[in-house]
Design an enzyme around this catalytic site. Structure first.
Site, mmCIF file in Angstrom:
data_model
loop_
_atom_site.group_PDB
_atom_site.id
_atom_site.type_symbol
_atom_site.label_atom_id
_atom_site.label_comp_id
_atom_site.label_asym_id
_atom_site.label_seq_id
_atom_site.Cartn_x
_atom_site.Cartn_y
_atom_site.Cartn_z
ATOM 1 N N SER A 8 0.834 -1.193 0.000
ATOM 2 C CA SER A 8 0.000 0.000 0.000
ATOM 3 C C SER A 8 0.877 1.253 0.000
ATOM 4 C CB SER A 8 -0.961 -0.053 1.197
ATOM 5 O OG SER A 8 -2.009 0.873 1.060
ATOM 6 N N ASP A 31 -10.033 -4.497 -5.094
ATOM 7 C CA ASP A 31 -9.488 -3.668 -4.017
ATOM 8 C C ASP A 31 -10.283 -2.368 -3.957
ATOM 9 O OD1 ASP A 31 -7.988 -1.977 -2.351
ATOM 10 O OD2 ASP A 31 -6.086 -2.837 -2.998
ATOM 11 N N HIS A 91 -7.784 -5.441 -0.292
ATOM 12 C CA HIS A 91 -6.612 -4.611 -0.019
ATOM 13 C C HIS A 91 -5.695 -5.359 0.947
ATOM 14 C CE1 HIS A 91 -4.457 -0.835 -0.230
ATOM 15 N NE2 HIS A 91 -4.265 -0.900 1.079
#
Length: 320
Positions: A141, A267, A296
């Site tokens: 991320s 996601d 995610h």
């Protein structure tokens, strides 16, 4: 490189993006990882804490692990990666970004998606104090965006860095922010905001002249946080300027070592601009895999070893 075909096919329960995200973030536990902390002093008087876990046997390979927003080196996606890489013969260096190791950092600034100067300091420390011939980077991320930006900026990447993997990457930060502000992501955004406000109050105690009660009260959304704190503390005009300057998308054409991006199609944190199909097609060093499932950072795998952990090891090991 062309788009890579993905064979990730999780059990039915984990085909739901939200369920896989929540389970992986809040429920998953990883045991058996022993970490030894090393404090890295930074040039501006601040510090980073690095949590090392060794391979069972002496090795010349190391993986640098970078967590996401409000994460740390003890989160399951980091410890799970460290455990898998240790078993595959890599030492693992899990980086805690500024203020994320359980101790408030010393300076007014903190960490953000584009703070590649801190990653550069970590790499420099490893090269100076240890004797690895192969160093790899795996970011998640926010940490994935940082890794990609680092590799694509105008710097000479040390020859010891052989490859990288980035998971669930918001390659275009404003696109991701707009997704986080939608109703479907309200619970995630509220949780992020709660943690960020706690950090901001701790920072206010150290720098009361720079952060007022009104500032904190005015943080209604995550964009407000970036307007009121992130941009001011790190030299950007405002949140939009921060997103523009620090999005890794613009740096992908310059990456010149083998790099794999895995972004799930379901996601909910990622907008359309976060899937760099064109950039991957035009850069022979950039590999893009878009599994149908995974949410995610939620790529559930049997035996508590996640798909992206196996995939990263296979990809990086194949670069020899």
């Amino acid at each position: 490189m062309p788009l890579l075909r993905s064979d990730y096919d999780p059990p039915f329960f984990f085909k739901n993006g939200h369920l896989s995200t929540i389970y992986s973030g809040l429920v998953r536990k990883v045991d058996g990882v022993v970490q030894e902390r090393e404090r890295l002093p930074l040039p501006d008087g601040d510090f980073l804490d690095l949590d090392w876990s060794p391979s069972p046997k002496p090795t010349s390979r190391a993986i640098v692990l970078l967590h996401g927003l409000e994460g740390n080196a003890q989160r399951a996606y980091i410890s799970g990666s460290a455990k898998a890489f240790n078993a595959a013969g890599f030492d693992a260096c899990a980086v805690n970004f500024r203020g994320c190791s359980g101790e408030t950092n010393r300076t007014y600034r903190s960490y953000h998606s584009g703070a590649t100067e801190d990653l550069e300091a970590v790499i420099h420390r490893i090269l100076k104090t240890r004797s690895y011939s192969e160093i790899y980077i795996k970011g998640f991320s926010l940490g994935g965006n940082m890794a990609l930006k680092f590799l694509g900026e105008e710097r000479k990447v040390p020859p010891e860095i052989k490859g990288a993997v980035a998971i669930s990457v918001p390659c275009q930060l404003h696109s991701s922010l707009k997704q986080l502000l939608t109703f479907k992501n309200a619970l995630y955004a509220r949780r992020f905001k709660k943690h960020l406000i706690q950090k901001l109050r701790a920072k206010q105690r150290l720098f009361p002249e720079k952060i007022s009660d009104a500032d904190i009260k005015n943080v209604i959304t995550l964009k407000d946080f970036d307007d009121i704190y992130t941009s001011r503390a790190h030299g950007f005009k405002d949140a939009l300027d921060y997103y523009e300057q620090c999005s890794s998308l613009q740096f992908l054409p310059n990456i010149n070592i083998p790099t794999l991006i895995i972004n799930a199609a379901n996601d909910s944190f990622l907008g359309p601009e976060c899937y760099p199909f064109k950039e991957a097609e035009e850069n022979a060093n950039l590999y893009l895999e878009v599994p149908k499932y995974g949410g995610h950072v939620g790529f559930y795998g049997s035996g508590n070893t996640y798909y992206t952990e196996k995939r990263a090891i296979n990809f990086l090991s194949s670069l020899k």
